[in-house]
Design a protein around this motif. Sequence first.
Motif, short mmCIF file in Angstrom:
data_model
loop_
_atom_site.label_atom_id
_atom_site.label_comp_id
_atom_site.label_asym_id
_atom_site.label_seq_id
_atom_site.Cartn_x
_atom_site.Cartn_y
_atom_site.Cartn_z
N LYS A 1 -15.08 -1.25 0.73
CA LYS A 1 -16.52 -0.96 0.80
C LYS A 1 -16.91 -0.26 2.11
CE LYS A 1 -19.63 -3.67 -1.41
NZ LYS A 1 -20.36 -4.89 -1.80
N SER A 2 -16.17 -0.59 3.17
CA SER A 2 -16.55 0.00 4.45
C SER A 2 -15.80 1.31 4.73
CB SER A 2 -16.29 -1.01 5.57
OG SER A 2 -14.90 -1.29 5.62
N ILE B 1 -11.72 -6.03 -0.67
CA ILE B 1 -13.03 -5.52 -1.08
C ILE B 1 -13.84 -5.06 0.14
CG2 ILE B 1 -15.29 -6.22 -2.03
CD1 ILE B 1 -13.28 -5.80 -4.21
N LYS B 2 -13.79 -5.86 1.21
CA LYS B 2 -14.51 -5.49 2.44
C LYS B 2 -14.03 -4.14 2.97
CE LYS B 2 -15.65 -10.08 4.20
NZ LYS B 2 -15.00 -11.16 4.95
N ILE B 3 -12.71 -4.00 3.01
CA ILE B 3 -12.14 -2.76 3.56
C ILE B 3 -12.52 -1.56 2.70
CG2 ILE B 3 -9.95 -1.54 3.93
CD1 ILE B 3 -8.78 -4.33 4.74
N THR C 1 -10.65 -10.71 -1.17
CA THR C 1 -11.96 -10.64 -0.50
C THR C 1 -11.93 -9.63 0.65
OG1 THR C 1 -12.37 -12.93 -1.14
CG2 THR C 1 -13.74 -12.05 0.63
N ASN C 2 -10.87 -9.68 1.45
CA ASN C 2 -10.76 -8.70 2.53
C ASN C 2 -10.53 -7.30 2.00
OD1 ASN C 2 -11.27 -10.28 4.71
ND2 ASN C 2 -9.12 -10.91 4.98
N LYS D 1 -17.46 -4.24 -6.09
CA LYS D 1 -18.12 -5.32 -5.36
C LYS D 1 -17.31 -6.58 -5.65
CE LYS D 1 -21.30 -6.82 -8.91
NZ LYS D 1 -22.33 -6.31 -9.77
N TRP D 2 -17.52 -7.63 -4.88
CA TRP D 2 -16.73 -8.84 -5.07
C TRP D 2 -16.87 -9.31 -6.52
CZ3 TRP D 2 -15.92 -13.71 -6.58
CH2 TRP D 2 -14.85 -14.39 -6.00
#
Lengths: 463, 463
Positions: free
Chosen positions: A317-318, A313-315, A310-311, A328-329
């Motif tokens: 994407k940003s 994916i966040k990293i 999950t993290n 995407k997740w």
Amino acid sequence: MILNSKDIYNILINYNFFLFKKINVKGWVKHFRYNYFLNINDGSSLKDLQIIIDNKYFNNFFLKKINIGVSLEIIGILVLSKGKKQNIEIYANRIKIFGSFKMEYLQKTILQQKKHSLKKLREQSYLRFRTNIFSSIMRIRHHIAFSIHKFFYKKNFFYINTPIITTYDTEGAGDMFKVTTFNFKKIPINELGEINNTLDFFGDFTYLTVSGQLQGEAAASGLGKIYTFGPTFRAEKSNTFRHLSEFWMIEPEMAFYKLNHNMILAENLLKYVIKYVIKHCYDDLFFLEKKNINRLYSILNSSFQRISYTNAIKIIKSSKYKFFFPVKWGTDLQSEHEKFLSEHYFHNCPIIIYNYPLRIKPFYMRLNDDNQTVAAMDVIFPNIGEIIGGSQREERYNFLLKRMIELNLNIKSLWWYLNIRRFGSVPHSGFGLGFERLIQFITNINNIKDNIPFPRFQKNAFY
Amino acid sequence: MILNSKDIYNILINYNFFLFKKINVKGWVKHFRYNYFLNINDGSSLKDLQIIIDNKYFNNFFLKKINIGVSLEIIGILVLSKGKKQNIEIYANRIKIFGSFKMEYLQKTILQQKKHSLKKLREQSYLRFRTNIFSSIMRIRHHIAFSIHKFFYKKNFFYINTPIITTYDTEGAGDMFKVTTFNFKKIPINELGEINNTLDFFGDFTYLTVSGQLQGEAAASGLGKIYTFGPTFRAEKSNTFRHLSEFWMIEPEMAFYKLNHNMILAENLLKYVIKYVIKHCYDDLFFLEKKNINRLYSILNSSFQRISYTNAIKIIKSSKYKFFFPVKWGTDLQSEHEKFLSEHYFHNCPIIIYNYPLRIKPFYMRLNDDNQTVAAMDVIFPNIGEIIGGSQREERYNFLLKRMIELNLNIKSLWWYLNIRRFGSVPHSGFGLGFERLIQFITNINNIKDNIPFPRFQKNAFY
């Protein structure tokens, strides 16, 4: 006093013991210069042994027969060398030639030691053991294998051989090899027009295993901690630098281990092996690529960074990077994303990504309490990508059964695997490490086909 | 202070370290008597760990759930035991049950530890790791495997993985497994009405290997001394106590070794392994069969008797024994003859029979100067028969080619093997050791199928 022959490696290491004694060595000619300096090698190490040929003892007619690749036996006295390149040399008294080497064009190429000829070497894989580059890779491979056995032995893991021939066809059998004794011209068909598999050797359809994990879990559910180290197979038609149809896998499986213990084990194993190889194969690693040794040290000195899916994916994407595959997740990570994380975001550090979405992982992984992710883990190395994939296994009968039904798996052929969960089931974990991928990482030899003695891939099962 | 969990083996060996400390152990219940003495085992050794259950901490309702086979975690204090059977025990503070064990009839049988149920156990081979008898065999198997790797490692032999999938069909392909990705319902036939093997995955007919020797010779012709340790296959329909369709073989191959060196190596290897196993698996060996340990010692203390085939025939012919199969020079020895020689004539001593007639041995063995025998050797153990078969290999191109033509072998698929003899050919030797036969000898467990985790034989590829 004639001492028995020894590996050239032993002689070079323990030369004090042999000094000024008459010894007997055997090997293949690597160089022969000025009819005087003869270098021989017997495969035991990268270093050659220098032989001094004195004209007193040998006539020119005889010496003409000695060229690169010729095999011979030499009896002579071991003396200290005046040269700078070697400590010792042998002053030859007698030479016996075993086998000549006809210098055909092809073989000439084979014995040249340049990296760009690796493809050429592969085409003559029965001869490439004779070259410096391939024998170095093979010696490193050997030490990696032994260090893996030693690591597990010291930790009281039991080595288990899981079967190669299985009836389990994974999910669809699309990319498995079939094993049969059927005569292809007379495949038996039953009354329903179907293949009568009961008449085949094992009374069933059989395949080459893709993993020893499921049987490994059974073994761990009695012996506690086990590992497999054996061949596995994929009938994929992907002819890439990273794929083989036949490759070796190491698959530890541990009763009472949770995901966290699994991660620690994976990191310790990889570091142990790398440390062992640097210690025991320094010359060979140095010969293959000096810079590479630093890369190996950097793994040893790193602490594997853990990051949840999950993290991750966040990293991703940003980040400002442009990726070919959007994420995407819920989508699987592609190697570009793994590369970005390990090489850029974590500055060339190995990473462990864990807790992947249920849907993109196999049925046997343990469902987390969030009901969306499973206790999976992938170890990603910079440059090479995924090197280990593992998970905590689903030990709860009802959860596993439900998942197998959802995925429409063949429960009939996996009843025994389910049954492990009925009789003293325990939390347990394990992972798979591709042996050749690990070698590939350590040698930094680009094509996986050059990291195995006789590679098997589409259209290629020669030798 | 809570110490991390350790193998029960580690705790039993290093108990001083853990004494009076709070520790955490996990395992399966072996016995539970008087609601007080609880024995658990985690597979790490034959010995159980005794847990003391004090009623103060646990109510009867909870204790009722604990029966044989249940998996649990225990936190308690390690104390010295007053009992005579064990040095230490754990005084339990907390118990957590992982998995219950439903006492169905079948599983009850499984967990009984009697020898006569080996066949029953085999029918549930995914569960038999839980039993004393089978886990003992598996631990011994593990130590044998490691000792083999260690023996060769110390002697600078390189571990080589020879291919499992091969195009070479030995002599007739009668008893090999085919490997294919063909759809059995649509086998492609070419214009001549023959199977179009070029359309199969590897572009050729492929089989499971019966031996890594030929490729091992190629490797030894560069690396000097190598060994393989991998699975090999026979599609023979012989369902005996000594046959498996899938079994592991150890095949060393040494450049510059003649038959005599080969014999020395074979004897040293076997003695090293047996010594190692006695040292590291005494408890397990003792449990399986006390008397057996003497038998193993007798091998260590013997000096393998060497006898030529010709002399063996003479001895057999002049003996008073009646044999089922008559012998004369040129016929192969049957196991009754080998038994007679090793058990009676040489008084239960291992023997090495060498220099067999050319006609009864494979094409690759080196022709002796008498033109009638080849430099073959078989190591025969009392009770078990042939355990090692080997030879000096024919390193002379012309001799090998002539023999292959005589036997009408497929030279087209073995050109590379012949070619080894053209490029720096050397005298070399090697042998094959069946891993499961060796285990069978050491454990003295009668059926080879009980010496491998998941046996494969005709009509049997379950699990």
